[in-house]
Design a protein around this motif. Sequence first.
Motif, PDB file in Angstrom:
ATOM      1  N   HIS A  18       0.033 -10.860  15.066  1.00 16.33           N
ATOM      2  CA  HIS A  18       0.897  -9.955  14.327  1.00 16.33           C
ATOM      3  C   HIS A  18       0.386  -9.732  12.914  1.00 16.33           C
ATOM      4  CE1 HIS A  18       4.368 -11.270  17.192  1.00 16.33           C
ATOM      5  NE2 HIS A  18       3.619 -10.334  17.727  1.00 16.33           N
ATOM      6  N   GLU A  19      -0.047 -10.807  12.276  1.00 20.20           N
ATOM      7  CA  GLU A  19      -0.564 -10.678  10.914  1.00 20.20           C
ATOM      8  C   GLU A  19      -1.864  -9.878  10.892  1.00 20.20           C
ATOM      9  OE1 GLU A  19      -0.870 -14.606   9.375  1.00 20.20           O
ATOM     10  OE2 GLU A  19       1.274 -14.779   8.930  1.00 20.20           O
ATOM     11  N   ALA A  20      -2.677 -10.025  11.922  1.00 22.21           N
ATOM     12  CA  ALA A  20      -3.913  -9.241  11.993  1.00 22.21           C
ATOM     13  C   ALA A  20      -3.602  -7.756  12.132  1.00 22.21           C
ATOM     14  CB  ALA A  20      -4.774  -9.716  13.167  1.00 22.21           C
ATOM     15  N   MET A  21      -2.616  -7.397  12.952  1.00 21.56           N
ATOM     16  CA  MET A  21      -2.237  -6.003  13.120  1.00 21.56           C
ATOM     17  C   MET A  21      -1.640  -5.428  11.834  1.00 21.56           C
ATOM     18  SD  MET A  21      -0.684  -5.941  17.001  1.00 21.56           S
ATOM     19  CE  MET A  21      -0.646  -4.170  17.022  1.00 21.56           C
ATOM     20  N   VAL A  22      -0.845  -6.242  11.147  1.00 25.59           N
ATOM     21  CA  VAL A  22      -0.304  -5.797   9.861  1.00 25.59           C
ATOM     22  C   VAL A  22      -1.438  -5.574   8.866  1.00 25.59           C
ATOM     23  CG1 VAL A  22       1.081  -6.512   7.872  1.00 25.59           C
ATOM     24  CG2 VAL A  22       1.950  -6.856  10.181  1.00 25.59           C
ATOM     25  N   ALA A  23      -2.417  -6.470   8.864  1.00 30.53           N
ATOM     26  CA  ALA A  23      -3.546  -6.321   7.953  1.00 30.53           C
ATOM     27  C   ALA A  23      -4.331  -5.040   8.248  1.00 30.53           C
ATOM     28  CB  ALA A  23      -4.462  -7.541   8.057  1.00 30.53           C
ATOM     29  N   VAL A  24      -4.481  -4.726   9.526  1.00 33.25           N
ATOM     30  CA  VAL A  24      -5.206  -3.502   9.894  1.00 33.25           C
ATOM     31  C   VAL A  24      -4.459  -2.256   9.421  1.00 33.25           C
ATOM     32  CG1 VAL A  24      -5.954  -2.077  11.843  1.00 33.25           C
ATOM     33  CG2 VAL A  24      -6.401  -4.528  11.849  1.00 33.25           C
ATOM     34  N   THR A  25      -3.145  -2.213   9.672  1.00 33.45           N
ATOM     35  CA  THR A  25      -2.372  -1.047   9.254  1.00 33.45           C
ATOM     36  C   THR A  25      -2.327  -0.931   7.740  1.00 33.45           C
ATOM     37  OG1 THR A  25      -0.331  -2.353   9.386  1.00 33.45           O
ATOM     38  CG2 THR A  25      -0.933  -1.065  11.316  1.00 33.45           C
ATOM     39  N   ALA A  26      -2.246  -2.073   7.046  1.00 26.79           N
ATOM     40  CA  ALA A  26      -2.284  -2.038   5.585  1.00 26.79           C
ATOM     41  C   ALA A  26      -3.641  -1.548   5.092  1.00 26.79           C
ATOM     42  CB  ALA A  26      -1.977  -3.416   5.013  1.00 26.79           C
ATOM     43  N   GLY A  27      -4.696  -1.931   5.812  1.00 26.33           N
ATOM     44  CA  GLY A  27      -6.025  -1.442   5.443  1.00 26.33           C
ATOM     45  C   GLY A  27      -6.133   0.072   5.590  1.00 26.33           C
ATOM     46  N   VAL A  28      -5.553   0.603   6.667  1.00 20.45           N
ATOM     47  CA  VAL A  28      -5.541   2.058   6.856  1.00 20.45           C
ATOM     48  C   VAL A  28      -4.748   2.734   5.737  1.00 20.45           C
ATOM     49  CG1 VAL A  28      -4.845   3.938   8.380  1.00 20.45           C
ATOM     50  CG2 VAL A  28      -5.841   1.861   9.342  1.00 20.45           C
ATOM     51  N   ALA A  29      -3.626   2.128   5.362  1.00 23.20           N
ATOM     52  CA  ALA A  29      -2.824   2.677   4.267  1.00 23.20           C
ATOM     53  C   ALA A  29      -3.615   2.694   2.967  1.00 23.20           C
ATOM     54  CB  ALA A  29      -1.547   1.865   4.093  1.00 23.20           C
ATOM     55  N   LEU A  30      -4.366   1.619   2.717  1.00 17.77           N
ATOM     56  CA  LEU A  30      -5.191   1.579   1.515  1.00 17.77           C
ATOM     57  C   LEU A  30      -6.291   2.633   1.544  1.00 17.77           C
ATOM     58  CD1 LEU A  30      -5.532  -2.286   0.971  1.00 17.77           C
ATOM     59  CD2 LEU A  30      -4.245  -0.653  -0.427  1.00 17.77           C
ATOM     60  N   VAL A  31      -6.834   2.893   2.734  1.00 21.01           N
ATOM     61  CA  VAL A  31      -7.844   3.947   2.869  1.00 21.01           C
ATOM     62  C   VAL A  31      -7.242   5.313   2.539  1.00 21.01           C
ATOM     63  CG1 VAL A  31      -9.323   5.168   4.507  1.00 21.01           C
ATOM     64  CG2 VAL A  31      -9.270   2.672   4.505  1.00 21.01           C
ATOM     65  N   LEU A  32      -6.022   5.564   3.043  1.00 24.12           N
ATOM     66  CA  LEU A  32      -5.344   6.819   2.736  1.00 24.12           C
ATOM     67  C   LEU A  32      -5.111   6.969   1.238  1.00 24.12           C
ATOM     68  CD1 LEU A  32      -2.677   6.970   5.599  1.00 24.12           C
ATOM     69  CD2 LEU A  32      -4.711   8.397   5.373  1.00 24.12           C
ATOM     70  N   LEU A  33      -4.634   5.896   0.616  1.00 23.82           N
ATOM     71  CA  LEU A  33      -4.385   5.935  -0.819  1.00 23.82           C
ATOM     72  C   LEU A  33      -5.686   6.109  -1.602  1.00 23.82           C
ATOM     73  CD1 LEU A  33      -1.700   3.115  -1.114  1.00 23.82           C
ATOM     74  CD2 LEU A  33      -1.339   5.567  -1.427  1.00 23.82           C
ATOM     75  N   ALA A  34      -6.736   5.417  -1.178  1.00 29.14           N
ATOM     76  CA  ALA A  34      -8.022   5.532  -1.869  1.00 29.14           C
ATOM     77  C   ALA A  34      -8.598   6.939  -1.737  1.00 29.14           C
ATOM     78  CB  ALA A  34      -9.007   4.499  -1.314  1.00 29.14           C
ATOM     79  N   THR A  35      -8.407   7.542  -0.566  1.00 26.74           N
ATOM     80  CA  THR A  35      -8.888   8.912  -0.364  1.00 26.74           C
ATOM     81  C   THR A  35      -8.170   9.889  -1.285  1.00 26.74           C
ATOM     82  OG1 THR A  35      -9.386   8.425   1.955  1.00 26.74           O
ATOM     83  CG2 THR A  35      -9.204  10.743   1.335  1.00 26.74           C
ATOM     84  N   LEU A  36      -6.853   9.753  -1.365  1.00 25.67           N
ATOM     85  CA  LEU A  36      -6.101  10.601  -2.289  1.00 25.67           C
ATOM     86  C   LEU A  36      -6.499  10.341  -3.733  1.00 25.67           C
ATOM     87  CD1 LEU A  36      -2.454  10.687  -0.869  1.00 25.67           C
ATOM     88  CD2 LEU A  36      -4.055  12.585  -1.063  1.00 25.67           C
ATOM     89  N   THR A 125       2.453  -0.113   3.724  1.00 24.76           N
ATOM     90  CA  THR A 125       2.164   0.785   4.843  1.00 24.76           C
ATOM     91  C   THR A 125       3.269   1.812   5.033  1.00 24.76           C
ATOM     92  OG1 THR A 125       0.912  -0.969   5.947  1.00 24.76           O
ATOM     93  CG2 THR A 125       1.627   0.880   7.296  1.00 24.76           C
ATOM     94  N   LEU A 126       4.517   1.338   5.037  1.00 28.60           N
ATOM     95  CA  LEU A 126       5.634   2.255   5.240  1.00 28.60           C
ATOM     96  C   LEU A 126       5.801   3.214   4.065  1.00 28.60           C
ATOM     97  CD1 LEU A 126       8.282  -0.150   6.833  1.00 28.60           C
ATOM     98  CD2 LEU A 126       6.782   1.475   7.983  1.00 28.60           C
ATOM     99  N   SER A 127       5.412   2.789   2.871  1.00 30.64           N
ATOM    100  CA  SER A 127       5.541   3.662   1.700  1.00 30.64           C
ATOM    101  C   SER A 127       4.620   4.872   1.771  1.00 30.64           C
ATOM    102  CB  SER A 127       5.241   2.874   0.421  1.00 30.64           C
ATOM    103  OG  SER A 127       3.865   2.518   0.340  1.00 30.64           O
ATOM    104  N   CYS A 128       3.627   4.813   2.656  1.00 32.30           N
ATOM    105  CA  CYS A 128       2.706   5.945   2.796  1.00 32.30           C
ATOM    106  C   CYS A 128       3.404   7.187   3.346  1.00 32.30           C
ATOM    107  CB  CYS A 128       1.524   5.571   3.689  1.00 32.30           C
ATOM    108  SG  CYS A 128       0.323   4.493   2.893  1.00 32.30           S
ATOM    109  N   ALA A 129       4.633   7.052   3.816  1.00 30.70           N
ATOM    110  CA  ALA A 129       5.386   8.225   4.240  1.00 30.70           C
ATOM    111  C   ALA A 129       5.545   9.226   3.101  1.00 30.70           C
ATOM    112  CB  ALA A 129       6.758   7.808   4.770  1.00 30.70           C
ATOM    113  N   THR A 130       5.549   8.739   1.856  1.00 31.42           N
ATOM    114  CA  THR A 130       5.678   9.644   0.708  1.00 31.42           C
ATOM    115  C   THR A 130       4.437  10.505   0.500  1.00 31.42           C
ATOM    116  OG1 THR A 130       4.880   7.908  -0.797  1.00 31.42           O
ATOM    117  CG2 THR A 130       7.263   8.089  -0.475  1.00 31.42           C
ATOM    118  N   LEU A 131       3.339  10.152   1.151  1.00 32.43           N
ATOM    119  CA  LEU A 131       2.110  10.939   0.986  1.00 32.43           C
ATOM    120  C   LEU A 131       2.241  12.335   1.592  1.00 32.43           C
ATOM    121  CD1 LEU A 131      -0.646   8.266   1.723  1.00 32.43           C
ATOM    122  CD2 LEU A 131       0.409   8.888  -0.456  1.00 32.43           C
ATOM    123  N   THR A 132       3.250  12.548   2.431  1.00 38.64           N
ATOM    124  CA  THR A 132       3.462  13.887   2.973  1.00 38.64           C
ATOM    125  C   THR A 132       3.801  14.889   1.870  1.00 38.64           C
ATOM    126  OG1 THR A 132       5.781  13.317   3.411  1.00 38.64           O
ATOM    127  CG2 THR A 132       4.221  13.047   5.212  1.00 38.64           C
TER     128      THR A 132
END
Length: 299
Positions: A18-36, A125-132
């Motif tokens: 579970h922690e590994a999956m959370v880490a992966v999704t958080a990593g994707v969120a960080l990629v989205l934020l870094a791209t923006l 991760t969930l806060s990335c909803a505001t990126l819309t």
Amino acid sequence: MLNRKPQYNEAATHRRQHEAMVAVTAGVALVLLATLWRRMGQGFDFSDEGLYLIWIARPWTYDTSFSQFGYIYWPLYELLGGSISGLRRANLLITTALAAAPLWVLIRTAQFTIRPWVAVAIALTLSCATLTAYHQWIPTPSYNSLNLNGLLLVVLGVTLIATTERDRRATLGAILLGLGGWLTWSAKPTTAIALAPIAALYLVAVGTNRWRLLAIALATTVLMCIIMLLILDGGSISQHLARYQRAFNFAQLLDGGHTLKAMIVKSRLMWSSFEGQLFCAIAVFSVIVTWCALGRSST
């Protein structure tokens, strides 16, 4: 004793998964934020963003306005040396932090037996909803972003009030609720008017001793509005009301069709391919993170 060891190992394995999956999704969120973050120096809309920047750079030049977002963002604009990309990046950080904060509070008070970093990762991760909000790529702060930040501050205040019995923490939530109400009024008065009865009814309904919190929130909003009144119009209520009257008259002359009937009847949800992909990605990440959190709490 022989049966407990496999159960312990199984629980530990589930936790690591579970922690590994959370880490992966958080990593994707960080990629989205870094791209923006990287692209905040690209693109400029001369019509909308031109208006926003002129209003932020010289808010005292104009005495006609419905929204006072220029006065709110002006100190940040000056602090950043007039950097457009810096202003955009600061707004991205503020919005993400305000979106993640109530989520973190909820997770930490929900009795989930998860580590602090996991709670932060889920909230991020969930806060990335505001990126819309960036789907039309008008990243310069405006009344829309200020309105969103005000609403997020209201959510944070309500979350603090609803998740604690401590007077200090509840008082802090009431103050944040009042500040959020003031920001929404400064951004879009119509939002504040719609928000006020909802927040008041909630505070009254959630339990006893909420009238004091409602009074604190209201006093905070009124105090900030008085300060804004002194800054904008020297404390003159008549001049302040005239500011809104002139803005209303100009809006009527423009005939933009932004009436209440038009907003309710004619508004449509229009999705581009980018918006659809971003929405689906955020939905998938949210489902995965929620599943991980619930799965961990049940073990």
